[in-house]
Design a protein around this motif. Structure first.
Motif, mmCIF file in Angstrom:
data_model
loop_
_atom_site.group_PDB
_atom_site.id
_atom_site.type_symbol
_atom_site.label_atom_id
_atom_site.label_comp_id
_atom_site.label_asym_id
_atom_site.label_seq_id
_atom_site.Cartn_x
_atom_site.Cartn_y
_atom_site.Cartn_z
ATOM 1 N N LEU A 120 1.201 -1.308 -0.038
ATOM 2 C CA LEU A 120 0.140 0.204 0.069
ATOM 3 C C LEU A 120 0.918 1.304 -0.040
ATOM 4 O O LEU A 120 0.358 2.371 -0.592
ATOM 5 N N LYS A 121 2.068 0.932 0.575
ATOM 6 C CA LYS A 121 2.845 2.363 0.610
ATOM 7 C C LYS A 121 3.299 2.804 -0.670
ATOM 8 O O LYS A 121 3.448 4.001 -1.194
ATOM 9 N N THR A 122 3.309 1.996 -1.899
ATOM 10 C CA THR A 122 3.796 2.158 -3.089
ATOM 11 C C THR A 122 2.895 3.126 -3.702
ATOM 12 O O THR A 122 3.266 3.774 -4.646
ATOM 13 N N SER A 123 1.395 2.990 -3.433
ATOM 14 C CA SER A 123 0.409 3.585 -4.318
ATOM 15 C C SER A 123 -0.077 4.850 -3.240
ATOM 16 O O SER A 123 -0.536 5.870 -4.105
ATOM 17 N N ALA A 124 0.439 5.047 -2.068
ATOM 18 C CA ALA A 124 -0.107 6.141 -1.105
ATOM 19 C C ALA A 124 0.836 7.292 -1.500
ATOM 20 O O ALA A 124 1.987 7.341 -1.916
ATOM 21 N N ARG A 125 0.397 8.340 -1.338
ATOM 22 C CA ARG A 125 1.318 9.388 -1.480
ATOM 23 C C ARG A 125 1.985 9.824 -0.072
ATOM 24 O O ARG A 125 3.341 10.309 -0.511
ATOM 25 N N CYS A 126 1.589 9.565 1.047
ATOM 26 C CA CYS A 126 2.171 9.790 2.057
ATOM 27 C C CYS A 126 1.771 8.888 3.293
ATOM 28 O O CYS A 126 0.506 8.207 3.374
ATOM 29 N N LEU A 127 2.550 8.621 4.293
ATOM 30 C CA LEU A 127 2.278 7.914 5.572
ATOM 31 C C LEU A 127 1.300 8.786 6.386
ATOM 32 O O LEU A 127 1.342 10.025 6.474
ATOM 33 N N VAL A 128 0.007 8.233 7.022
ATOM 34 C CA VAL A 128 -0.914 9.148 7.678
ATOM 35 C C VAL A 128 -0.582 8.615 9.013
ATOM 36 O O VAL A 128 -1.213 7.629 9.297
ATOM 37 N N MET A 144 -8.736 3.467 7.454
ATOM 38 C CA MET A 144 -7.703 3.684 6.749
ATOM 39 C C MET A 144 -7.756 5.079 6.187
ATOM 40 O O MET A 144 -8.913 5.810 6.337
ATOM 41 N N PRO A 145 -7.015 5.872 5.774
ATOM 42 C CA PRO A 145 -7.019 7.017 5.154
ATOM 43 C C PRO A 145 -7.774 7.306 4.032
ATOM 44 O O PRO A 145 -7.797 6.215 3.158
ATOM 45 N N ASN A 146 -8.501 8.282 3.703
ATOM 46 C CA ASN A 146 -9.108 8.595 2.408
ATOM 47 C C ASN A 146 -8.441 9.405 1.822
ATOM 48 O O ASN A 146 -7.145 9.717 1.899
ATOM 49 N N ALA A 147 -9.080 9.957 0.516
ATOM 50 C CA ALA A 147 -8.033 10.802 -0.421
ATOM 51 C C ALA A 147 -7.684 12.039 0.206
ATOM 52 O O ALA A 147 -6.693 12.613 0.082
ATOM 53 N N ASP A 148 -8.401 12.707 1.175
ATOM 54 C CA ASP A 148 -8.378 13.817 1.834
ATOM 55 C C ASP A 148 -7.076 13.710 2.672
ATOM 56 O O ASP A 148 -6.222 14.496 3.017
ATOM 57 N N ARG A 151 -3.749 13.394 0.758
ATOM 58 C CA ARG A 151 -3.245 14.399 0.497
ATOM 59 C C ARG A 151 -2.836 15.435 1.418
ATOM 60 O O ARG A 151 -1.645 16.213 1.411
ATOM 61 N N ASP A 152 -3.651 15.631 2.717
ATOM 62 C CA ASP A 152 -2.953 16.446 3.995
ATOM 63 C C ASP A 152 -2.096 15.610 4.845
ATOM 64 O O ASP A 152 -1.278 16.295 5.668
ATOM 65 N N GLY A 153 -2.106 14.463 5.079
ATOM 66 C CA GLY A 153 -0.946 13.699 5.700
ATOM 67 C C GLY A 153 -1.628 13.654 7.185
ATOM 68 O O GLY A 153 -0.901 13.393 7.981
ATOM 69 N N LEU A 154 -2.948 13.728 7.378
ATOM 70 C CA LEU A 154 -3.408 13.880 8.785
ATOM 71 C C LEU A 154 -4.795 13.052 8.608
ATOM 72 O O LEU A 154 -5.317 13.027 7.849
ATOM 73 N N PRO A 155 -5.008 12.350 9.764
ATOM 74 C CA PRO A 155 -6.277 11.450 9.732
ATOM 75 C C PRO A 155 -7.362 12.294 9.721
ATOM 76 O O PRO A 155 -7.473 13.392 10.600
ATOM 77 N N PHE A 156 -8.386 11.566 9.395
ATOM 78 C CA PHE A 156 -9.739 12.430 9.424
ATOM 79 C C PHE A 156 -9.833 13.830 8.870
ATOM 80 O O PHE A 156 -10.062 14.916 9.703
ATOM 81 N N ASP A 177 -7.811 17.327 22.339
ATOM 82 C CA ASP A 177 -7.714 16.687 23.365
ATOM 83 C C ASP A 177 -7.366 15.121 23.105
ATOM 84 O O ASP A 177 -7.046 14.392 24.312
ATOM 85 N N LEU A 178 -7.729 14.863 21.941
ATOM 86 C CA LEU A 178 -7.851 13.042 21.851
ATOM 87 C C LEU A 178 -6.570 12.965 20.743
ATOM 88 O O LEU A 178 -5.733 13.673 20.436
ATOM 89 N N MET A 179 -6.314 11.566 20.635
ATOM 90 C CA MET A 179 -5.466 11.080 19.496
ATOM 91 C C MET A 179 -6.125 10.351 18.362
ATOM 92 O O MET A 179 -7.141 9.538 18.925
ATOM 93 N N LEU A 180 -5.975 10.951 17.213
ATOM 94 C CA LEU A 180 -6.869 10.199 16.027
ATOM 95 C C LEU A 180 -5.994 9.363 15.208
ATOM 96 O O LEU A 180 -4.661 9.823 14.821
ATOM 97 N N THR A 181 -6.253 8.148 14.939
ATOM 98 C CA THR A 181 -5.232 7.422 13.929
ATOM 99 C C THR A 181 -6.279 6.406 13.270
ATOM 100 O O THR A 181 -7.524 6.655 13.406
ATOM 101 N N ASN A 182 -5.440 5.598 12.293
ATOM 102 C CA ASN A 182 -6.277 4.554 11.658
ATOM 103 C C ASN A 182 -5.550 3.242 11.640
ATOM 104 O O ASN A 182 -4.397 3.292 12.163
ATOM 105 N N VAL A 183 -6.184 2.208 11.638
ATOM 106 C CA VAL A 183 -5.662 0.873 11.705
ATOM 107 C C VAL A 183 -4.587 0.594 10.653
ATOM 108 O O VAL A 183 -3.473 0.306 10.866
#
Length: 287
Positions: A120-128, A144-148, A151-156, A177-183
């Protein structure tokens, strides 16, 4: 309007990514081209260059013809080399080693940026990577990250992020106040669901994130993330709305699953269920 040849390579790369995310799959040329006339000209040229029929050889000359050349068999072409890829088991082992070696979240980010075992790393623009409070009371985990996000390199990011912000604000929680991430930290092509092998490779990274962040509670969003973290084959509608526990590095973490913001955007009627879940989640936080 700038022509493509006038753009810097990075600008052109960003523009092509934008077109791909927008669904553009065909580019127009700067000057119109009559493809029908072009095809007719090519066909006429082929007709003009076709070999003419030769006159038949007289019968008396047949005996003096040179013997026909026997065409030698051509040597067989070598079989194409298969694509070399890291075996799944080896990739999982490398991910586990890289994750275990991280002592801080920043170490983990560096290890994930250097990791090349997931396709997946080869097709993604960046690590989120994870964003927000490094020692949160609540950690929010999506799929998982979506297109936004990519593009931004940030979750959600984008519309899904705005929807999540409204969901959290409704129960008195703020993103900061929270931590946001993806599997899965890399966007799959076309936002397709990650495969089982891709999920297995990414598991050590998300579990190490949870272990390093040490949240008091997990809010799990959506079907994929819930089934993945709760290790269940049930659907989100069977898993949502109840407190459970997951074991991360020997530590029990209370976890609560509900619908993903994308679910609410696709089916607004589901907002009623999500609101019931969020109220139950807030009540379980105490304080």
């Amino acid at each position: 309007m700038n022509a493509a040849r006038d753009l810097h390579p990075e600008q052109l790369r960003a523009l092509l990514h934008f077109y791909a995310d927008a669904g553009v799959d065909w580019l127009l040329e700067e000057e119109p081209v009559d493809r029908i006339a072009e095809f007719e000209a090519m066909r006429a040229a082929r007709g003009a260059s076709a070999p003419r029929e030769t006159a038949p050889v007289p019968q008396q000359q047949l005996g003096r013809q040179a013997p026909a050349r026997q065409e030698q068999p051509r040597p067989a072409l070598p079989a194409p080399m298969p694509n070399v890829a890291i075996p799944d088991s080896q990739a999982v082992a490398e991910a586990e080693s890289a994750a275990a070696g991280a002592r801080t979240l920043e170490d983990l980010r560096t290890a994930m940026e250097a990791f090349n075992g997931c396709n997946l790393k080869t097709s993604a623009r960046c690590l989120v990577f994870a964003e927000g409070n490094a020692k949160p009371s609540v950690m929010v985990v999506g799929a998982m990250p979506n297109a936004d996000d990519d593009r931004d390199g940030l979750p959600f990011s984008g519309r899904q992020g705005a929807m999540l912000d409204r969901m959290l604000a409704g129960i008195g929680l703020a993103r900061a106040d929270l931590m946001l991430t993806n599997v899965v930290p890399w966007r799959p092509p076309g936002n397709r669901p990650p495969s089982q092998r891709e999920a297995d490779i990414c598991r050590p990274f998300i579990e190490r994130q949870i272990a390093l962040a040490e949240p008091n509670h997990l809010l799990i969003l959506g079907n994929f993330a819930a089934r993945f973290l709760l290790r269940s084959n049930d659907t989100i509608h069977q898993l949502r709305g109840e407190w459970r526990e997951i074991d991360v590095s020997g530590r029990k973490v209370p976890a609560f699953a509900t619908l993903h913001p994308q679910d609410l955007m696709t089916s607004p009627i589901s907002k009623r269920l999500a609101w019931q879940d969020l109220l139950a989640f807030r009540a379980g936080l105490g304080g």
